[in-house]
Design an enzyme around this catalytic site. Sequence first.
Site: not given
Length: 319
Positions: A142, A163, A181, A247
Amino acid sequence: MADIFSVSVKEIVDEHKLEVIYAPKDISEILVYDNDCNRPGLQLMGFYEYFNAERIQICGNMEFAYLASLDEEVRRARIETLFKTKIPLFVVARGHELYPEMIELAKEYEIPIVRTPESTTTFIAALIAFLNLRLAPRITRHGVLIEVYGEGVLIVGESGVGKSETAIELVKRGHRLVADDAVEIRRVSSISLVGSSPDNIRHFLELRGIGIINIRRLFGIGSVKVTEKIDLIVELEPWEKDKIYDRMGIDNEYTTILGVKIPSLTIPIKPGRNLAVILEVAAMNNRQKKMGYNAAQDLLDNLGLQMDTKDKVKNWDSF
């Protein structure tokens, strides 16, 4: 038990524009399961140890020159021994004319024969590339697959995380959608994965509140692509205030799919973050790393510090 995939002789004939000399039945019903092929020079000389009869057999100049050196009776016996193994397909390269006994024995043992004007080496290279793709191990996951600046980016995350909305924004910015999908992922080599969409949902995308849209119809043929190599996996997740996010980009994160390690990122989302721009930067940065440049390493070098890089690997094969 692993899935067994096949490709029909008709698909091979159509893909490589082969001339069908003889077919015992409908060639769409004749299946090939092995992604390799063989030049049966040794077999025509009588050596069959380690011979794999499931492979396509291809004869070119060398094999026909050897057959021409044999008398008719021996030649017929050697061809019959080969055809008795029930090979799935016999290919004649360089447009060679067949010996009459080849057709006769093909009918007797129900061996399909096709012909190509291509050289043997050129045809074998094209055929193996085709078979590797069509017979590759595969899974369906998916997510959304989109090409961003030439990089195949697989976007994954929980349902409703954004998404498809990110994908539509990337398409508007000139990038190309491959699948929404359901993404069918194939391992085409020990280091490469290729993603595509199932045929029945190709070019369609679901947007909550709007419904199903056809990207190709709305944005044109330049907005879609049928297949794309997967270069980067991006997982979107809701921002967690107490979670520590990377980061610096010092550690290398990978996700293993079908035994292939792919660079991956986890991107936290919250209102105000422009995900399309972030994914464009992620794609460009991933390409830069493949070319040998790491911005975090460059910065630490400027500061006179050493970078302690660790690899973090997440395995999807067990999912």
